[in-house]
Design a protein around this motif. Structure first.
Motif, PDB file in Angstrom:
ATOM      1  N   SER A 114       0.830  -1.200   0.000  1.00  0.00           N
ATOM      2  CA  SER A 114       0.000   0.000   0.000  1.00  0.00           C
ATOM      3  C   SER A 114       0.869   1.257   0.000  1.00  0.00           C
ATOM      4  N   LEU A 115       1.959   1.244   0.767  1.00  0.00           N
ATOM      5  CA  LEU A 115       2.904   2.364   0.750  1.00  0.00           C
ATOM      6  C   LEU A 115       3.483   2.570  -0.643  1.00  0.00           C
ATOM      7  N   ASN A 169      -6.392  -0.083  -0.107  1.00  0.00           N
ATOM      8  CA  ASN A 169      -6.963   0.535   1.092  1.00  0.00           C
ATOM      9  C   ASN A 169      -5.824   1.048   1.972  1.00  0.00           C
ATOM     10  N   PRO A 170      -5.699   2.370   2.147  1.00  0.00           N
ATOM     11  CA  PRO A 170      -4.586   2.916   2.932  1.00  0.00           C
ATOM     12  C   PRO A 170      -4.632   2.548   4.412  1.00  0.00           C
ATOM     13  N   TRP A 171      -5.741   1.913   4.861  1.00  0.00           N
ATOM     14  CA  TRP A 171      -5.821   1.503   6.257  1.00  0.00           C
ATOM     15  C   TRP A 171      -4.719   0.502   6.619  1.00  0.00           C
ATOM     16  N   TYR A 225       2.094   1.647  -3.533  1.00  0.00           N
ATOM     17  CA  TYR A 225       1.025   2.161  -4.396  1.00  0.00           C
ATOM     18  C   TYR A 225       0.930   3.683  -4.297  1.00  0.00           C
ATOM     19  N   TYR A 226       0.799   4.176  -3.067  1.00  0.00           N
ATOM     20  CA  TYR A 226       0.517   5.604  -2.882  1.00  0.00           C
ATOM     21  C   TYR A 226       1.772   6.467  -3.040  1.00  0.00           C
ATOM     22  N   ILE A 265      -1.711   0.694   5.736  1.00  0.00           N
ATOM     23  CA  ILE A 265      -0.519   1.471   6.102  1.00  0.00           C
ATOM     24  C   ILE A 265      -0.564   1.814   7.587  1.00  0.00           C
TER      25      ILE A 265
END
Length: 767
Positions: free
Chosen positions: A95-96, A283-285, A98-99, A287
């Motif tokens: 996720s890290l 889903n950044p959750w 990705y963003y 992270i």
């Protein structure tokens, strides 16, 4: 034919039949110039066809994305240096990734920073030059009014804006605060130094990562042998630099395209085969959960995650070779989706093979594709290294042009592709440094500790400049700058804090390397400016110059002399030293000043500024030769020939001004006279036959002097600290600067002046 850019006086244009009265400059501190052309710098794709954009987008794959494209070789290994402690940590790191890739390379660079290009050119010096042109933040007093008349000098600024007050206040602060000017210049130099450090670490970590695949193929390939194979490839890579990158042309693009295609395909294969549920990482959750579970260790691991965007600065730095649209297209349609698929596939593999994180890239490759991927990986890392090395050469060329780097030899390796240069001294240094790094660190994990600091600090500096551009140049609402700082700059600062934690574990190397180069650049620029101010304060006045030329013991001999100096206004003091000791002057004398403007390129037709020194029968001229910071100084025609041709064009236009202003009664506009001769380009210049003969005699003097021989005179001034200087100033000037000056490239080699026709005039300046 270019004509003189001499301002007209509208008040004199009264009534029919009257000629326009033109202004003539009467001071040695002012220059007459050639008329500005309409040459646009950089690639303009405003009206370009999609075929052109697609071609540039394909070519950009092989030049820009080699570094960021090879990051999957080592990102997970550099992030989980102590192994994977929880299965969901993989989702947090994915996720890290990705963003981070979405926010920094795509949103920041592709859709924001690329808009801040300087007539198609990018990089830190492009941002600095934009600020120098919009606000007077330069430290060298070489600005001239005529510089603003260059066709690509003016910035396209918004005509309607509600934030002119904020912009004006910040601009005024930067202009009046001398400390802020020094900070801007030093930060620009620091960014350049970090790029040089990146040029050392990128080849080392990329090649070593690719060759490490041999360890999994056979136990014969131990760590030591992998290191020596990597060193051999690095030596071959740097040895080939002298041939220039255009010898392989755009063969890099197919290699990187195949690399992205294979990685994306393998990523999809692993995604389907192992664990498709990793898609939950959008889903950044995850992270937040990752940081809740790991705390300080999660923050430390950000240094490894940050390696997924190494090479992002190349998006901006290399925009001049392509175009904004082409880079936006190639990033959005090829690079970004390929990277997302690659990292997702590796995460799927790791969910079921957590113990193989040290060699994630090669372990997740299907058996039949192992050796093809190994070959492509080696080729891709060579491409990544080549792009970084070429970028290092280019940015050093820019800093040298602006007086911020010691003189080194610039070899232009391509007549077809602009901006491709080779610097022998820097090439050998980079080669030795890369070999030393590979021998000392030995593993990609160790090099990764050092690698992130240079990249993170350089990107943070770019964001700092962008905030100034948003407010001072784009004149956006202050809320826009705050949003940029909160959403992008703050993220980069968090990453920077993480990579700085690794300072004792190898992170010291790029900082130490950058500090050495920064010190060299600061010392060189400091003495360069001191020397320029000394010449400004001691330049020869017009009356003194005429006395020197007209003194009884000074004789004129046939020939043309070109006297080089860095002073753009007036006559340098070293000329008086020459006349006092030699007392011989050539029949035609040209004082030529080579000057770099804070723009990327100067159109050839606008390169020369001329001014005749009066009285006219002296045949003495001032000439300012202007280049942009990315211009090649190897003209298609010899410099000497170009200067003479432009001088004669100037004399023709200047003569028209002379007869209009000083002898208007001699101009007879008779419609049917057969002895009228017309000169001009848009304006009909009408001269009588007698006046034409005077002009021809002037031109003949130049031709005779040129045929008699050209002598290039170069001031070779020695600089020393004055007797009242402190110990620090003495060390900087007497030892550091003079050591660099004596051991690096000399002025005549910089200008490619024929040795047989070079005369050096020595003088000591006490600074």
């Amino acid at each position: 034919m270019p004509k003189s850019n001499i301002s007209s006086n509208p008040d004199s244009d009264e009534g029919q039949g009257k000629t326009t009265r033109l202004r003539r400059h009467d001071s040695l501190d002012l220059e007459s110039s050639n008329v500005k052309g309409h040459h646009a710098g950089g690639h303009s794709t405003t009206n370009a066809s999609w075929a052109v954009v697609l071609t540039l987008a394909f070519q950009s794959l092989g030049v820009i994305y080699g570094d960021i494209g090879t990051s999957p070789l080592y990102v997970y290994a550099s992030t989980f240096t102590s192994g994977i402690k929880h299965r969901d940590d993989i989702l947090g790191v994915l996720s890290l990734i990705y963003y981070t890739i979405t926010l920094l390379p795509v949103i920041k660079y592709v859709f924001i920073v690329l808009r801040a290009n300087d007539n198609g050119k990018g990089g830190t010096f492009a941002l600095y030059s934009l600020l120098c042109r919009n606000a007077k933040v330069g430290l060298l007093p070489s600005q001239q009014i005529e510089d603003q008349e260059v066709s690509n000098y003016q910035l396209e600024l918004p005509t309607k804006c509600n934030q002119l007050g904020v912009s004006l206040k910040l601009k005024t602060f930067l202009e009046k605060n001398k400390l802020s000017k020094y900070i801007l210049l030093i930060v620009t130099m620091l960014s350049t130094s970090l790029v040089i450090g990146d040029g050392v670490l990128t080849p080392s970590i990329s090649v070593l990562s690719a060759i490490s695949g041999l360890k999994g193929a056979s136990p014969v390939f131990t760590e030591g042998r992998v290191v020596w194979i990597s060193i051999a490839i690095l030596v071959l890579l740097f040895s080939a630099q002298r041939f220039g990158t255009d010898k392989v042309g755009y063969s890099f693009a197919p290699i990187v395209t195949v690399w992205f295609a294979f990685n994306a395909g393998i990523g999809v294969y692993n995604f389907i085969k192992y664990d498709p549920t990793v898609i939950k990482a959008v889903n950044p959750w995850y992270i937040i959960q990752y940081f809740q579970r790991n705390g300080r260790d999660a923050w430390i691991s950000l240094g490894g995650v940050f390696l997924c965007i190494t090479g992002t600065e190349a998006l901006f730095a290399d925009v001049g070779h392509f175009s904004v649209k082409s880079i936006q297209l190639s990033m959005s349609c090829v690079t970004y989706p390929a990277l997302m698929l690659t990292y997702s596939g590796q995460a799927s593999f790791l969910r079921l093979n957590q113990d193989l994180v040290k060699d994630t890239f090669y372990e997740c490759i299907p058996g039949p594709l192992y050796w093809p991927m190994f070959v492509i990986a080696v080729l891709a890392t060579i491409v990544a290294s080549q792009a970084m090395i070429s970028g290092t050469f280019s940015i050093i060329q820019q800093s040298l042009a602006l007086g911020c780097f010691p003189r080194v030899q610039i070899v232009h390796t391509s007549a077809k592709y602009e901006g491709q240069v080779y610097i022998p001294e820097i090439n050998y240094f980079l080669m030795l440094a890369c070999v030393g790094v590979t021998l000392a660190f030995r593993t990609t994990e160790n090099i990764g500790h050092a690698y992130g600091i240079a990249v993170a600090l350089a990107e943070t500096i770019t964001s700092g400049f962008m905030i100034l551009v948003i407010l001072v140049i784009w004149k956006k609402h202050i809320a826009v700058a705050i949003i940029y700082a909160c959403c992008i700059w703050s993220v980069e600062l968090v990453y920077l804090s993480s990579v700085l934690y690794k300072f004792p574990h190898g992170g010291y190397f790029p900082i130490a390397l950058a500090s050495v180069f920064l010190a060299l650049m600061v010392i060189w620029n400091y003495v360069y400016r001191k020397k320029y101010y000394y010449e400004m304060d001691n330049k020869i006045s017009p009356s003194t110059f005429r006395d020197l030329v007209n003194q009884s013991n000074c004789s004129r001999i046939p020939g043309l002399a070109i006297f080089y100096s860095e002073l753009v206004d007036g006559i340098p003091p070293i000329f008086g030293h020459y006349v006092e000791n030699i007392s011989v002057l050539h029949s035609v004398l040209v004082f030529a000043s080579v000057k770099s403007l804070p723009i990327s390129t100067v159109p050839p037709e606008e390169r020369f500024l001329f001014r005749r020194v009066h009285p006219r029968d002296l045949y003495v001229f001032r000439c300012v030769v202007r280049y942009g910071y990315t211009d090649a100084r190897n003209e298609e025609e010899p410099f000497e020939r170009l200067l003479i041709d432009r001088l004669k064009e100037f004399m023709k236009d200047e003569f028209w001004v002379y007869v209009q202003k000083d002898h208007p009664e001699s101009i007879q506009v008779q419609e049917h006279e057969s002895d009228q001769i017309h000169h001009g380009d848009g304006n009909e210049h009408v001269l009588t036959r007698a006046q034409e003969e005077v002009l021809e005699k002037d031109i003949e003097v130049i031709d005779k002097a040129w045929n008699a021989g050209v002598v290039h005179m170069m001031g070779e001034s020695e600089v020393t600290a004055n007797k009242s200087s402190g110990i620090g100033k003495r060390i900087v000037i007497d030892f550091a600067f003079n050591f660099m000056k004596k051991n690096l490239r000399q002025s005549d080699k910089m200008f490619d002046i024929p040795r047989k026709r070079l005369l050096k005039v020595g003088m000591t300046y006490e600074l």
